[in-house]
Design a protein around this motif. Structure first.
Motif, PDB file in Angstrom:
ATOM      1  N   ASN A 196       0.815  -1.221   0.000  1.00 34.04           N
ATOM      2  CA  ASN A 196       0.000   0.000   0.000  1.00 34.04           C
ATOM      3  C   ASN A 196       0.845   1.266   0.000  1.00 34.04           C
ATOM      4  O   ASN A 196       0.299   2.375   0.008  1.00 34.04           O
ATOM      5  CB  ASN A 196      -0.901   0.022   1.242  1.00 34.04           C
ATOM      6  CG  ASN A 196      -1.919  -1.084   1.248  1.00 34.04           C
ATOM      7  OD1 ASN A 196      -2.386  -1.509   0.187  1.00 34.04           O
ATOM      8  ND2 ASN A 196      -2.286  -1.561   2.428  1.00 34.04           N
ATOM      9  N   LYS A 197       2.172   1.110  -0.002  1.00 37.80           N
ATOM     10  CA  LYS A 197       3.049   2.266   0.211  1.00 37.80           C
ATOM     11  C   LYS A 197       2.856   3.361  -0.844  1.00 37.80           C
ATOM     12  O   LYS A 197       2.792   4.549  -0.508  1.00 37.80           O
ATOM     13  CB  LYS A 197       4.512   1.829   0.244  1.00 37.80           C
ATOM     14  CG  LYS A 197       5.474   2.964   0.572  1.00 37.80           C
ATOM     15  CD  LYS A 197       6.922   2.510   0.549  1.00 37.80           C
ATOM     16  CE  LYS A 197       7.231   1.586   1.689  1.00 37.80           C
ATOM     17  NZ  LYS A 197       8.686   1.262   1.745  1.00 37.80           N
ATOM     18  N   ALA A 198       2.783   2.998  -2.106  1.00 34.80           N
ATOM     19  CA  ALA A 198       2.653   4.011  -3.168  1.00 34.80           C
ATOM     20  C   ALA A 198       1.376   4.827  -2.993  1.00 34.80           C
ATOM     21  O   ALA A 198       1.385   6.061  -3.139  1.00 34.80           O
ATOM     22  CB  ALA A 198       2.676   3.334  -4.538  1.00 34.80           C
ATOM     23  N   THR A 199       0.274   4.155  -2.661  1.00 34.15           N
ATOM     24  CA  THR A 199      -0.990   4.855  -2.433  1.00 34.15           C
ATOM     25  C   THR A 199      -0.890   5.782  -1.235  1.00 34.15           C
ATOM     26  O   THR A 199      -1.351   6.934  -1.276  1.00 34.15           O
ATOM     27  CB  THR A 199      -2.126   3.840  -2.192  1.00 34.15           C
ATOM     28  OG1 THR A 199      -2.270   3.026  -3.358  1.00 34.15           O
ATOM     29  CG2 THR A 199      -3.444   4.549  -1.918  1.00 34.15           C
ATOM     30  N   MET A 200      -0.286   5.299  -0.162  1.00 43.06           N
ATOM     31  CA  MET A 200      -0.135   6.111   1.052  1.00 43.06           C
ATOM     32  C   MET A 200       0.692   7.364   0.773  1.00 43.06           C
ATOM     33  O   MET A 200       0.363   8.464   1.220  1.00 43.06           O
ATOM     34  CB  MET A 200       0.522   5.292   2.169  1.00 43.06           C
ATOM     35  CG  MET A 200      -0.262   4.072   2.603  1.00 43.06           C
ATOM     36  SD  MET A 200      -1.886   4.516   3.238  1.00 43.06           S
ATOM     37  CE  MET A 200      -2.587   2.881   3.528  1.00 43.06           C
ATOM     38  N   LYS A 201       1.774   7.207   0.016  1.00 40.85           N
ATOM     39  CA  LYS A 201       2.630   8.358  -0.278  1.00 40.85           C
ATOM     40  C   LYS A 201       1.892   9.392  -1.117  1.00 40.85           C
ATOM     41  O   LYS A 201       2.029  10.600  -0.897  1.00 40.85           O
ATOM     42  CB  LYS A 201       3.912   7.903  -0.981  1.00 40.85           C
ATOM     43  CG  LYS A 201       4.853   7.133  -0.073  1.00 40.85           C
ATOM     44  CD  LYS A 201       6.258   7.017  -0.632  1.00 40.85           C
ATOM     45  CE  LYS A 201       6.318   6.256  -1.912  1.00 40.85           C
ATOM     46  NZ  LYS A 201       7.711   6.003  -2.346  1.00 40.85           N
ATOM     47  N   ASP A 202       1.112   8.941  -2.081  1.00 36.86           N
ATOM     48  CA  ASP A 202       0.365   9.870  -2.932  1.00 36.86           C
ATOM     49  C   ASP A 202      -0.702  10.621  -2.145  1.00 36.86           C
ATOM     50  O   ASP A 202      -0.800  11.853  -2.219  1.00 36.86           O
ATOM     51  CB  ASP A 202      -0.292   9.120  -4.097  1.00 36.86           C
ATOM     52  CG  ASP A 202       0.690   8.748  -5.186  1.00 36.86           C
ATOM     53  OD1 ASP A 202       1.785   9.345  -5.223  1.00 36.86           O
ATOM     54  OD2 ASP A 202       0.373   7.856  -5.987  1.00 36.86           O
ATOM     55  N   LEU A 203      -1.505   9.880  -1.366  1.00 33.62           N
ATOM     56  CA  LEU A 203      -2.634  10.504  -0.675  1.00 33.62           C
ATOM     57  C   LEU A 203      -2.185  11.332   0.537  1.00 33.62           C
ATOM     58  O   LEU A 203      -2.887  12.258   0.944  1.00 33.62           O
ATOM     59  CB  LEU A 203      -3.637   9.438  -0.253  1.00 33.62           C
ATOM     60  CG  LEU A 203      -4.333   8.714  -1.410  1.00 33.62           C
ATOM     61  CD1 LEU A 203      -5.298   7.663  -0.886  1.00 33.62           C
ATOM     62  CD2 LEU A 203      -5.071   9.709  -2.309  1.00 33.62           C
ATOM     63  N   ALA A 204      -1.030  11.017   1.087  1.00 35.90           N
ATOM     64  CA  ALA A 204      -0.517  11.811   2.208  1.00 35.90           C
ATOM     65  C   ALA A 204      -0.176  13.229   1.775  1.00 35.90           C
ATOM     66  O   ALA A 204      -0.141  14.145   2.610  1.00 35.90           O
ATOM     67  CB  ALA A 204       0.713  11.139   2.802  1.00 35.90           C
ATOM     68  N   GLN A 205       0.068  13.427   0.495  1.00 37.53           N
ATOM     69  CA  GLN A 205       0.476  14.740   0.009  1.00 37.53           C
ATOM     70  C   GLN A 205      -0.704  15.635  -0.375  1.00 37.53           C
ATOM     71  O   GLN A 205      -0.517  16.748  -0.861  1.00 37.53           O
ATOM     72  CB  GLN A 205       1.429  14.557  -1.171  1.00 37.53           C
ATOM     73  CG  GLN A 205       2.724  13.872  -0.752  1.00 37.53           C
ATOM     74  CD  GLN A 205       3.639  13.541  -1.910  1.00 37.53           C
ATOM     75  OE1 GLN A 205       4.227  14.417  -2.535  1.00 37.53           O
ATOM     76  NE2 GLN A 205       3.776  12.255  -2.213  1.00 37.53           N
ATOM     77  N   LEU A 206      -1.936  15.151  -0.114  1.00 36.58           N
ATOM     78  CA  LEU A 206      -3.104  16.014  -0.249  1.00 36.58           C
ATOM     79  C   LEU A 206      -3.071  17.073   0.854  1.00 36.58           C
ATOM     80  O   LEU A 206      -2.439  16.894   1.898  1.00 36.58           O
ATOM     81  CB  LEU A 206      -4.386  15.188  -0.119  1.00 36.58           C
ATOM     82  CG  LEU A 206      -4.643  14.124  -1.188  1.00 36.58           C
ATOM     83  CD1 LEU A 206      -5.845  13.270  -0.776  1.00 36.58           C
ATOM     84  CD2 LEU A 206      -4.891  14.776  -2.544  1.00 36.58           C
ATOM     85  N   ASP A 207      -3.768  18.182   0.645  1.00 32.44           N
ATOM     86  CA  ASP A 207      -3.884  19.174   1.709  1.00 32.44           C
ATOM     87  C   ASP A 207      -4.531  18.532   2.932  1.00 32.44           C
ATOM     88  O   ASP A 207      -5.494  17.769   2.814  1.00 32.44           O
ATOM     89  CB  ASP A 207      -4.736  20.360   1.249  1.00 32.44           C
ATOM     90  CG  ASP A 207      -3.986  21.259   0.273  1.00 32.44           C
ATOM     91  OD1 ASP A 207      -2.748  21.166   0.224  1.00 32.44           O
ATOM     92  OD2 ASP A 207      -4.650  22.042  -0.434  1.00 32.44           O
ATOM     93  N   GLY A 208      -4.005  18.854   4.106  1.00 27.45           N
ATOM     94  CA  GLY A 208      -4.537  18.289   5.330  1.00 27.45           C
ATOM     95  C   GLY A 208      -3.733  17.100   5.804  1.00 27.45           C
ATOM     96  O   GLY A 208      -2.682  16.768   5.249  1.00 27.45           O
ATOM     97  N   ALA A 209      -4.220  16.448   6.850  1.00 25.60           N
ATOM     98  CA  ALA A 209      -3.488  15.368   7.508  1.00 25.60           C
ATOM     99  C   ALA A 209      -4.069  14.002   7.179  1.00 25.60           C
ATOM    100  O   ALA A 209      -5.256  13.871   6.874  1.00 25.60           O
ATOM    101  CB  ALA A 209      -3.501  15.580   9.020  1.00 25.60           C
ATOM    102  N   MET A 210      -3.207  12.988   7.259  1.00 27.67           N
ATOM    103  CA  MET A 210      -3.633  11.599   7.166  1.00 27.67           C
ATOM    104  C   MET A 210      -3.751  11.059   8.587  1.00 27.67           C
ATOM    105  O   MET A 210      -2.816  11.184   9.378  1.00 27.67           O
ATOM    106  CB  MET A 210      -2.632  10.775   6.361  1.00 27.67           C
ATOM    107  CG  MET A 210      -3.017   9.308   6.200  1.00 27.67           C
ATOM    108  SD  MET A 210      -1.890   8.382   5.108  1.00 27.67           S
ATOM    109  CE  MET A 210      -2.462   8.926   3.494  1.00 27.67           C
TER     110      MET A 210
END
Length: 279
Positions: A196-210
């Motif tokens: 899941n790492k690639a997905t996590m890295k992409d979505l973590a860079q959205l505005d706001g927090a994960m």
């Protein structure tokens, strides 16, 4: 900077220190080769050079990490300490290691000795004592360092993870965008799972927090965090740092943030407890 002299000094010191790992920061292929030839231990080389020696020197014993940074002439040792902390987070240098670091910037060089158990990245485990699992924080930190190192489309970008005490964290935050994790299976939301790492890295860079719960499940991304008064963060740090400090002050969580300059920071109980430059 004389590569021969720096390599000779390394050879003298290594016979006394008996290192278990060697870390080299250089763009000088001659120096890198001399260090590699002078030891049988694992060698980690950080360089921004694009010369042929970079690929030629890599082997099972020699790990070459390319970066876009140049060592400053002022506070070079502090900069190197920050860089080696990121190596510790990735498990390349551990608590049981004694490492020698050889660093140069073309003008000046330095040799530093590190005892793994005294490294900030290792001592971080003593700081986090609020119930958040340290192996989970380690997994998030590894992703954070990859984001800080790789960025997006060649540019550094910021991100923020909040780990643990997810019920209270959600109560002190709200969605900025539709939650991209809503409706997905637990297996697809497991931040510890490398698939899941690639997905996590992409979505973590959205505005706001994960937001990550105590078992490693990502509950949401794109989450705006409440801030509170009375937070003391170093001067010059921005809104993402304030949010990280605030949420860990009012909840029993740990926040891992990545700045747009490639720096990873960890906040716990409203204060910064770790800071390192990604390499």
């Amino acid at each position: 900077m004389d590569a021969d002299a720096l390599a000779a000094s390394f050879n003298l010191i290594k016979n006394v220190v008996m290192p278990t790992a060697v870390y080299v920061v250089t763009n000088n292929g001659t120096l890198a080769s001399k260090i590699v030839d002078g030891t049988t231990q694992t060698v980690i080389i950080s360089t921004s050079a694009k010369a042929p020696w970079v690929s030629d020197i890599a082997s099972n014993r020699v790990l070459v990490r390319k970066n876009g940074y140049s060592l400053p002439e002022i506070n070079m040792n502090a900069y190197v300490e920050s860089m080696i902390s990121s190596v510790c987070i990735e498990g390349l240098i551990g608590a049981g290691d004694r490492a020698i670091c050889v660093a140069e910037n073309g003008k000046i060089g330095t040799i530093m000795i590190f005892d793994g158990k005294n490294m900030p990245a290792v001592k971080l485990r003593d700081e986090i004592n609020n119930g958040v699992k340290m192996n989970l924080v380690d997994s998030v930190l590894k992703i954070a360092f990859e984001i800080a190192r790789e960025g997006r489309e060649g540019m550094h970008t910021g991100a923020l993870f909040v780990v643990g005490d997810s019920k209270d964290v959600l109560e002190h935050s709200h969605q900025l965008i539709m939650n991209p994790f809503e409706g997905h299976s637990k297996s697809a939301r497991d931040i510890v799972d490398d698939s899941n790492k690639a997905t996590m890295k992409d979505l973590a860079q959205l505005d706001g927090a994960m937001i990550v719960d105590g078992s490693g499940m990502v509950l949401a991304a794109g989450r705006h965090l409440d801030t509170v008064n009375g937070i003391d963060i170093p001067m010059g740090l921005g809104a993402r740092n304030l949010a990280a400090a605030s949420i860990t002050k009012i909840t029993k969580s740990v926040a891992v943030m990545i700045s747009s300059t490639g720096i990873v920071r960890v906040y716990h109980e409203g204060r910064m407890v770790f800071e390192a430059k990604a390499i």
